[in-house]
Write a protein that holds these residues in place. Sequence first.
Motif, PDB file in Angstrom:
ATOM      1  N   ALA A  71      19.790  -0.681   4.732  1.00 38.78           N
ATOM      2  CA  ALA A  71      19.417  -2.050   5.117  1.00 38.78           C
ATOM      3  C   ALA A  71      19.888  -2.393   6.531  1.00 38.78           C
ATOM      4  N   PRO A  72      21.167  -2.145   6.889  1.00 35.04           N
ATOM      5  CA  PRO A  72      21.552  -2.470   8.260  1.00 35.04           C
ATOM      6  C   PRO A  72      20.837  -1.620   9.306  1.00 35.04           C
ATOM      7  N   LEU A  73      20.507  -0.381   8.962  1.00 35.45           N
ATOM      8  CA  LEU A  73      19.764   0.455   9.911  1.00 35.45           C
ATOM      9  C   LEU A  73      18.344  -0.065  10.102  1.00 35.45           C
ATOM     10  N   MET A  74      17.751  -0.619   9.056  1.00 34.68           N
ATOM     11  CA  MET A  74      16.397  -1.174   9.192  1.00 34.68           C
ATOM     12  C   MET A  74      16.421  -2.399  10.106  1.00 34.68           C
ATOM     13  N   VAL A  75      17.481  -3.188  10.030  1.00 30.09           N
ATOM     14  CA  VAL A  75      17.625  -4.317  10.949  1.00 30.09           C
ATOM     15  C   VAL A  75      17.858  -3.796  12.367  1.00 30.09           C
ATOM     16  N   MET A  76      18.707  -2.802  12.487  1.00 28.50           N
ATOM     17  CA  MET A  76      19.013  -2.200  13.781  1.00 28.50           C
ATOM     18  C   MET A  76      17.756  -1.629  14.438  1.00 28.50           C
ATOM     19  N   ALA A  77      16.817  -1.149  13.632  1.00 27.41           N
ATOM     20  CA  ALA A  77      15.590  -0.546  14.155  1.00 27.41           C
ATOM     21  C   ALA A  77      14.700  -1.556  14.861  1.00 27.41           C
ATOM     22  N   THR A  78      14.937  -2.837  14.667  1.00 23.67           N
ATOM     23  CA  THR A  78      14.127  -3.851  15.343  1.00 23.67           C
ATOM     24  C   THR A  78      14.684  -4.220  16.712  1.00 23.67           C
ATOM     25  N   ASP A  79      15.847  -3.683  17.063  1.00 22.75           N
ATOM     26  CA  ASP A  79      16.453  -3.933  18.366  1.00 22.75           C
ATOM     27  C   ASP A  79      15.932  -2.885  19.344  1.00 22.75           C
ATOM     28  N   PRO A  80      15.235  -3.281  20.394  1.00 25.13           N
ATOM     29  CA  PRO A  80      14.659  -2.299  21.317  1.00 25.13           C
ATOM     30  C   PRO A  80      15.678  -1.323  21.906  1.00 25.13           C
ATOM     31  N   ASP A  81      16.907  -1.750  22.072  1.00 20.75           N
ATOM     32  CA  ASP A  81      17.917  -0.872  22.648  1.00 20.75           C
ATOM     33  C   ASP A  81      18.499   0.116  21.640  1.00 20.75           C
ATOM     34  N   LEU A  82      18.333  -0.154  20.360  1.00 19.09           N
ATOM     35  CA  LEU A  82      18.942   0.682  19.323  1.00 19.09           C
ATOM     36  C   LEU A  82      17.929   1.331  18.396  1.00 19.09           C
ATOM     37  N   ALA A  83      16.665   1.025  18.581  1.00 18.41           N
ATOM     38  CA  ALA A  83      15.636   1.470  17.641  1.00 18.41           C
ATOM     39  C   ALA A  83      15.581   2.985  17.519  1.00 18.41           C
ATOM     40  N   ALA A  84      15.678   3.706  18.607  1.00 16.83           N
ATOM     41  CA  ALA A  84      15.574   5.165  18.534  1.00 16.83           C
ATOM     42  C   ALA A  84      16.673   5.746  17.647  1.00 16.83           C
ATOM     43  N   ALA A  85      17.900   5.306  17.829  1.00 14.65           N
ATOM     44  CA  ALA A  85      19.009   5.807  17.017  1.00 14.65           C
ATOM     45  C   ALA A  85      18.840   5.407  15.556  1.00 14.65           C
ATOM     46  N   ALA A  86      18.407   4.170  15.320  1.00  9.58           N
ATOM     47  CA  ALA A  86      18.245   3.699  13.941  1.00  9.58           C
ATOM     48  C   ALA A  86      17.117   4.443  13.239  1.00  9.58           C
ATOM     49  N   PRO A  96      10.050   5.323   0.563  1.00  9.84           N
ATOM     50  CA  PRO A  96       8.930   4.438   0.893  1.00  9.84           C
ATOM     51  C   PRO A  96       9.285   3.303   1.856  1.00  9.84           C
ATOM     52  N   LEU A  97      10.471   2.707   1.731  1.00 10.29           N
ATOM     53  CA  LEU A  97      10.822   1.621   2.650  1.00 10.29           C
ATOM     54  C   LEU A  97      10.951   2.131   4.082  1.00 10.29           C
ATOM     55  N   VAL A  98      11.539   3.299   4.228  1.00 14.07           N
ATOM     56  CA  VAL A  98      11.698   3.882   5.558  1.00 14.07           C
ATOM     57  C   VAL A  98      10.329   4.254   6.112  1.00 14.07           C
ATOM     58  N   GLU A  99       9.477   4.834   5.274  1.00 19.58           N
ATOM     59  CA  GLU A  99       8.128   5.185   5.722  1.00 19.58           C
ATOM     60  C   GLU A  99       7.349   3.939   6.140  1.00 19.58           C
ATOM     61  N   GLU A 100       7.526   2.847   5.423  1.00 22.19           N
ATOM     62  CA  GLU A 100       6.861   1.587   5.787  1.00 22.19           C
ATOM     63  C   GLU A 100       7.349   1.101   7.149  1.00 22.19           C
ATOM     64  N   LEU A 101       8.652   1.177   7.381  1.00 20.74           N
ATOM     65  CA  LEU A 101       9.199   0.772   8.671  1.00 20.74           C
ATOM     66  C   LEU A 101       8.652   1.651   9.784  1.00 20.74           C
ATOM     67  N   LEU A 105       6.453   0.426  12.974  1.00 21.26           N
ATOM     68  CA  LEU A 105       6.845   0.699  14.356  1.00 21.26           C
ATOM     69  C   LEU A 105       5.757   1.480  15.088  1.00 21.26           C
ATOM     70  N   ALA A 106       5.115   2.405  14.393  1.00 18.20           N
ATOM     71  CA  ALA A 106       4.052   3.185  15.016  1.00 18.20           C
ATOM     72  C   ALA A 106       2.835   2.333  15.332  1.00 18.20           C
ATOM     73  N   GLN A 107       2.657   1.227  14.606  1.00 25.20           N
ATOM     74  CA  GLN A 107       1.508   0.344  14.825  1.00 25.20           C
ATOM     75  C   GLN A 107       1.778  -0.695  15.905  1.00 25.20           C
ATOM     76  N   GLY A 108       2.861  -0.531  16.662  1.00 28.87           N
ATOM     77  CA  GLY A 108       3.108  -1.454  17.765  1.00 28.87           C
ATOM     78  C   GLY A 108       4.283  -2.367  17.557  1.00 28.87           C
ATOM     79  N   GLY A 109       5.100  -2.080  16.564  1.00 24.41           N
ATOM     80  CA  GLY A 109       6.305  -2.873  16.380  1.00 24.41           C
ATOM     81  C   GLY A 109       7.285  -2.553  17.485  1.00 24.41           C
ATOM     82  N   THR A 110       8.536  -2.854  17.271  1.00 23.76           N
ATOM     83  CA  THR A 110       9.558  -2.607  18.271  1.00 23.76           C
ATOM     84  C   THR A 110       9.633  -1.119  18.560  1.00 23.76           C
ATOM     85  N   ARG A 111       9.565  -0.778  19.836  1.00 22.90           N
ATOM     86  CA  ARG A 111       9.720   0.608  20.247  1.00 22.90           C
ATOM     87  C   ARG A 111      10.979   0.717  21.083  1.00 22.90           C
ATOM     88  N   PRO A 112      11.623   1.874  21.057  1.00 22.52           N
ATOM     89  CA  PRO A 112      12.809   2.045  21.874  1.00 22.52           C
ATOM     90  C   PRO A 112      12.495   1.820  23.346  1.00 22.52           C
TER      91      PRO A 112
END
Length: 144
Positions: A71-86, A96-101, A105-112
Amino acid sequence: MSGPTTYCWSCYARLDGNPPGVCPVCGGPAQPPPGTGFADLLLWALHHPLVGRRIAAAAALAHRGEPRARAPLMVMATDPDLAAAAVHALAAFGGPLVEELLDRLAQGGTRPRAARGPPGTPTPGSGCAGGVACGSAMDPAGVP
């Protein structure tokens, strides 16, 4: 000579030297409770003010397979500076939750930020690689 720089367990305030029992900033406990496990310290570090500590904690939690980190990594993944690591850490978990995230992200969400490039780098649809649309099959960078 003062002791090492530490951060409050409760509010992440910087405490130079040996931390007191009570944080002078928030009034909460400055140190982790006795018996705090290594995984709990890593989970705490996901919110550390120093970005490098967050990135290291994400990698360590993924390596350990700590399920409470998802859960905290999924939140971290929305931060442009931390998304790659998360995202890298989350990929180790799968599911499935990770695959959904990852799909979001691949559809244009937050990218590193590194994937976006430095300021002034062409954005999707603005043309890149010699006029070829970014993300097209002809784009050598392959970054949408």
